[in-house]
Design a protein around this motif. Structure first.
Motif, PDB file in Angstrom:
ATOM      1  N   THR A 170       0.838  -1.202   0.000  1.00  0.00           N
ATOM      2  CA  THR A 170       0.000   0.000   0.000  1.00  0.00           C
ATOM      3  C   THR A 170       0.871   1.250   0.000  1.00  0.00           C
ATOM      4  N   PHE A 171       1.901   1.243   0.825  1.00  0.00           N
ATOM      5  CA  PHE A 171       2.816   2.383   0.885  1.00  0.00           C
ATOM      6  C   PHE A 171       3.465   2.642  -0.475  1.00  0.00           C
ATOM      7  N   LEU A 172       3.823   1.570  -1.162  1.00  0.00           N
ATOM      8  CA  LEU A 172       4.466   1.679  -2.472  1.00  0.00           C
ATOM      9  C   LEU A 172       3.456   1.909  -3.603  1.00  0.00           C
ATOM     10  N   ASN A 173       2.187   1.888  -3.242  1.00  0.00           N
ATOM     11  CA  ASN A 173       1.115   2.100  -4.214  1.00  0.00           C
ATOM     12  C   ASN A 173       1.140   1.048  -5.326  1.00  0.00           C
ATOM     13  N   VAL A 174       1.329  -0.209  -4.904  1.00  0.00           N
ATOM     14  CA  VAL A 174       1.278  -1.331  -5.846  1.00  0.00           C
ATOM     15  C   VAL A 174       0.146  -2.264  -5.414  1.00  0.00           C
ATOM     16  N   SER A 175      -0.316  -3.062  -6.332  1.00  0.00           N
ATOM     17  CA  SER A 175      -1.381  -4.013  -6.022  1.00  0.00           C
ATOM     18  C   SER A 175      -0.906  -5.026  -4.986  1.00  0.00           C
ATOM     19  N   HIS A 176      -1.858  -5.501  -4.200  1.00  0.00           N
ATOM     20  CA  HIS A 176      -1.521  -6.519  -3.217  1.00  0.00           C
ATOM     21  C   HIS A 176      -1.249  -7.834  -3.934  1.00  0.00           C
ATOM     22  N   TYR A 177      -0.103  -8.380  -3.669  1.00  0.00           N
ATOM     23  CA  TYR A 177       0.328  -9.627  -4.287  1.00  0.00           C
ATOM     24  C   TYR A 177       0.274 -10.781  -3.290  1.00  0.00           C
ATOM     25  N   PHE A 178       0.745 -10.533  -2.082  1.00  0.00           N
ATOM     26  CA  PHE A 178       0.897 -11.593  -1.086  1.00  0.00           C
ATOM     27  C   PHE A 178      -0.433 -11.969  -0.442  1.00  0.00           C
ATOM     28  N   ASN A 179      -0.577 -13.256  -0.117  1.00  0.00           N
ATOM     29  CA  ASN A 179      -1.734 -13.734   0.637  1.00  0.00           C
ATOM     30  C   ASN A 179      -1.290 -14.911   1.504  1.00  0.00           C
ATOM     31  N   ASN A 180      -2.142 -15.300   2.407  1.00  0.00           N
ATOM     32  CA  ASN A 180      -1.774 -16.338   3.383  1.00  0.00           C
ATOM     33  C   ASN A 180      -1.414 -17.671   2.747  1.00  0.00           C
ATOM     34  N   SER A 181      -1.987 -17.984   1.590  1.00  0.00           N
ATOM     35  CA  SER A 181      -1.690 -19.279   0.968  1.00  0.00           C
ATOM     36  C   SER A 181      -0.258 -19.353   0.448  1.00  0.00           C
ATOM     37  N   MET A 182       0.433 -18.231   0.417  1.00  0.00           N
ATOM     38  CA  MET A 182       1.814 -18.192  -0.082  1.00  0.00           C
ATOM     39  C   MET A 182       2.841 -18.492   1.001  1.00  0.00           C
ATOM     40  N   PHE A 183       2.373 -18.745   2.209  1.00  0.00           N
ATOM     41  CA  PHE A 183       3.293 -18.962   3.327  1.00  0.00           C
ATOM     42  C   PHE A 183       2.957 -20.244   4.072  1.00  0.00           C
ATOM     43  N   VAL A 184       3.993 -20.892   4.538  1.00  0.00           N
ATOM     44  CA  VAL A 184       3.853 -22.047   5.427  1.00  0.00           C
ATOM     45  C   VAL A 184       4.817 -21.828   6.585  1.00  0.00           C
ATOM     46  N   ILE A 185       4.564 -22.504   7.668  1.00  0.00           N
ATOM     47  CA  ILE A 185       5.444 -22.380   8.833  1.00  0.00           C
ATOM     48  C   ILE A 185       6.364 -23.594   8.848  1.00  0.00           C
ATOM     49  N   ASN A 186       7.675 -23.338   8.969  1.00  0.00           N
ATOM     50  CA  ASN A 186       8.641 -24.438   8.955  1.00  0.00           C
ATOM     51  C   ASN A 186       8.782 -25.082  10.334  1.00  0.00           C
ATOM     52  N   LYS A 187       9.693 -26.045  10.451  1.00  0.00           N
ATOM     53  CA  LYS A 187       9.885 -26.792  11.700  1.00  0.00           C
ATOM     54  C   LYS A 187      10.337 -25.897  12.848  1.00  0.00           C
ATOM     55  N   LYS A 188      11.028 -24.793  12.521  1.00  0.00           N
ATOM     56  CA  LYS A 188      11.512 -23.881  13.558  1.00  0.00           C
ATOM     57  C   LYS A 188      10.445 -22.864  13.965  1.00  0.00           C
ATOM     58  N   GLY A 189       9.303 -22.880  13.282  1.00  0.00           N
ATOM     59  CA  GLY A 189       8.221 -21.963  13.621  1.00  0.00           C
ATOM     60  C   GLY A 189       8.258 -20.649  12.850  1.00  0.00           C
ATOM     61  N   PHE A 190       9.068 -20.591  11.788  1.00  0.00           N
ATOM     62  CA  PHE A 190       9.158 -19.385  10.983  1.00  0.00           C
ATOM     63  C   PHE A 190       8.338 -19.533   9.705  1.00  0.00           C
ATOM     64  N   TYR A 191       7.806 -18.403   9.246  1.00  0.00           N
ATOM     65  CA  TYR A 191       7.084 -18.412   7.980  1.00  0.00           C
ATOM     66  C   TYR A 191       8.072 -18.571   6.834  1.00  0.00           C
ATOM     67  N   CYS A 192       7.695 -19.384   5.860  1.00  0.00           N
ATOM     68  CA  CYS A 192       8.475 -19.580   4.646  1.00  0.00           C
ATOM     69  C   CYS A 192       7.587 -19.203   3.468  1.00  0.00           C
ATOM     70  N   TRP A 193       8.183 -18.587   2.477  1.00  0.00           N
ATOM     71  CA  TRP A 193       7.437 -18.100   1.317  1.00  0.00           C
ATOM     72  C   TRP A 193       7.391 -19.170   0.247  1.00  0.00           C
ATOM     73  N   LYS A 194       6.192 -19.515  -0.151  1.00  0.00           N
ATOM     74  CA  LYS A 194       5.992 -20.440  -1.266  1.00  0.00           C
ATOM     75  C   LYS A 194       5.949 -19.592  -2.528  1.00  0.00           C
ATOM     76  N   ILE A 195       7.077 -19.472  -3.177  1.00  0.00           N
ATOM     77  CA  ILE A 195       7.184 -18.626  -4.362  1.00  0.00           C
ATOM     78  C   ILE A 195       6.118 -19.025  -5.379  1.00  0.00           C
ATOM     79  N   ASN A 196       5.940 -20.303  -5.553  1.00  0.00           N
ATOM     80  CA  ASN A 196       4.894 -20.844  -6.409  1.00  0.00           C
ATOM     81  C   ASN A 196       3.950 -21.600  -5.480  1.00  0.00           C
ATOM     82  N   PRO A 197       2.684 -21.196  -5.382  1.00  0.00           N
ATOM     83  CA  PRO A 197       1.778 -21.863  -4.433  1.00  0.00           C
ATOM     84  C   PRO A 197       1.684 -23.379  -4.602  1.00  0.00           C
ATOM     85  N   GLN A 198       1.974 -23.882  -5.793  1.00  0.00           N
ATOM     86  CA  GLN A 198       1.932 -25.330  -6.004  1.00  0.00           C
ATOM     87  C   GLN A 198       3.273 -26.001  -5.690  1.00  0.00           C
ATOM     88  N   ALA A 199       4.294 -25.226  -5.424  1.00  0.00           N
ATOM     89  CA  ALA A 199       5.629 -25.779  -5.186  1.00  0.00           C
ATOM     90  C   ALA A 199       5.672 -26.548  -3.869  1.00  0.00           C
TER      91      ALA A 199
END
Length: 116
Positions: free
Chosen positions: A37-66
């Motif tokens: 929003t600050f950069l005035n660009v469309s929203h790209y990211f959503n919750n389905s693009m992230f998973v939580i790894n074994k250490k409890g950190f969010y990881c980005w699924k660059i390709n949602p099917q990956a």
């Protein structure tokens, strides 16, 4: 505070977005939406693009099917060294005025602004 003051010599405060990096760890999507929003660009990211790894950190699924999301390196999320109370108090005493001044200059109210 010193570095932020230098930035303010060249940029109006409205041109600088200060974000709390802790939110990237706990809930990245709202923070990323704030940046978009600050950069005035469309929203790209959503919750389905992230998973939580074994250490409890969010990881980005660059390709949602990956199968393999993009995660922090193995050195991230490690335990921090134990610091004596004496050293911790000296650090707090030294950094406290700088942290407070930064929070005032940036007009932010992060939890760590008042912890020191």
């Amino acid at each position: 505070d010193i570095h932020y003051q230098r930035w303010l010599k060249w940029f109006d405060q409205k041109q600088i977005l200060v974000v709390n990096g802790e939110e990237l760890i706990t809930n990245p999507v709202p923070l990323l939406h704030e940046v978009e929003t600050f950069l005035n660009v469309s929203h790209y990211f959503n919750n389905s693009m992230f998973v939580i790894n074994k250490k409890g950190f969010y990881c980005w699924k660059i390709n949602p099917q990956a199968e393999n999301p993009k995660c922090l390196g193995s050195s991230k999320g490690r335990t921090h060294p134990i610091i004596s109370n004496s050293t911790l108090n000296k650090m707090k005493e030294f950094f406290q005025p700088h942290v407070q001044r930064f929070c005032e200059l940036a007009d932010v109210q992060f939890t760590w602004c008042s912890l020191i």
